[in-house]
Design an enzyme around this catalytic site. Structure first.
Site, PDB file in Angstrom:
ATOM      1  N   LEU A  98      36.267  44.610  53.194  1.00  0.00           N
ATOM      2  CA  LEU A  98      36.695  43.309  52.675  1.00  0.00           C
ATOM      3  C   LEU A  98      37.982  43.555  51.904  1.00  0.00           C
ATOM      4  O   LEU A  98      38.032  44.480  51.086  1.00  0.00           O
ATOM      5  CB  LEU A  98      35.623  42.731  51.744  1.00  0.00           C
ATOM      6  CG  LEU A  98      36.023  41.517  50.901  1.00  0.00           C
ATOM      7  CD1 LEU A  98      36.310  40.316  51.774  1.00  0.00           C
ATOM      8  CD2 LEU A  98      34.934  41.178  49.901  1.00  0.00           C
ATOM      9  N   CYS A  99      39.011  42.773  52.175  1.00  0.00           N
ATOM     10  CA  CYS A  99      40.276  42.918  51.449  1.00  0.00           C
ATOM     11  C   CYS A  99      40.673  41.548  50.917  1.00  0.00           C
ATOM     12  O   CYS A  99      40.737  40.590  51.687  1.00  0.00           O
ATOM     13  CB  CYS A  99      41.358  43.475  52.378  1.00  0.00           C
ATOM     14  SG  CYS A  99      42.947  43.713  51.544  1.00  0.00           S
ATOM     15  N   LEU A 100      40.911  41.470  49.624  1.00  0.00           N
ATOM     16  CA  LEU A 100      41.264  40.165  49.070  1.00  0.00           C
ATOM     17  C   LEU A 100      42.244  40.292  47.921  1.00  0.00           C
ATOM     18  O   LEU A 100      42.436  41.383  47.370  1.00  0.00           O
ATOM     19  CB  LEU A 100      40.006  39.398  48.650  1.00  0.00           C
ATOM     20  CG  LEU A 100      39.193  39.855  47.466  1.00  0.00           C
ATOM     21  CD1 LEU A 100      38.154  38.807  47.106  1.00  0.00           C
ATOM     22  CD2 LEU A 100      38.475  41.147  47.755  1.00  0.00           C
ATOM     23  N   VAL A 118      38.624  46.109  48.973  1.00  0.00           N
ATOM     24  CA  VAL A 118      39.985  46.356  48.511  1.00  0.00           C
ATOM     25  C   VAL A 118      40.488  45.114  47.795  1.00  0.00           C
ATOM     26  O   VAL A 118      40.377  44.002  48.317  1.00  0.00           O
ATOM     27  CB  VAL A 118      40.915  46.649  49.716  1.00  0.00           C
ATOM     28  CG1 VAL A 118      42.317  46.980  49.232  1.00  0.00           C
ATOM     29  CG2 VAL A 118      40.353  47.757  50.581  1.00  0.00           C
TER      30      VAL A 118
END
Ligand SMILES: CC(=[NH2+])C(=O)[O-]
Length: 130
Positions: A103-105, A76
């Site tokens: 994974l969110c960044l 994301v």
């Protein structure tokens, strides 16, 4: 490999497919909150844009014969981490009890001024290697 495209996710906006299967693993391209019918950005809030993005993801999954439960991992990108809670609210409802790795960044900029982009890797048992 097998290549899938979905009318439910709108036109791809570049030289790629919505989804590519390599054996039992399905790679779903980044989905953004553009409406499938007209390619226009849907919504101004992270909640509204997340709903459309996940609807587009669902369209791609369906085109490939998959469902939410086949998702193994998502990535994301949010243009503002201030949207993290609002995003999670909608994402959590969409996933139900399913909890893929994630994974969110933060991202500097996303196409067409979208607030998020989300890609996914899915797995489906029993496909012949192609
Ligand atoms: C929007 C997108 N998935 C791309 O790769 O440009």
């Amino acid at each position: 490999m097998k290549f899938y495209n979905s009318n439910e996710a709108g036109e791809v906006v570049g030289p790629y497919s919505h989804c590519v299967a390599a054996g039992n693993t399905y790679y779903i391209s980044g989905q953004v909150p553009l409406h499938p019918a007209n390619g226009q950005l849907v919504g101004s809030t992270i909640q509204e844009q997340t709903v459309q993005t996940l609807c587009n993801l669902r369209g791609v999954l369906q085109a490939a014969g998959l469902s939410i439960s086949n998702i193994a991992k998502t990535t994301v990108f949010l243009t503002s981490m201030d949207d993290f809670d609002g995003f999670n609210e909608v994402y959590s409802e969409f996933m139900g009890t399913h909890r893929p790795a994630r994974l969110c960044l933060g991202a500097g900029e996303i196409i067409h001024g979208c607030l998020l982009e989300l890609d996914a890797i899915a797995y489906k048992k029993g496909r012949e290697q192609e």
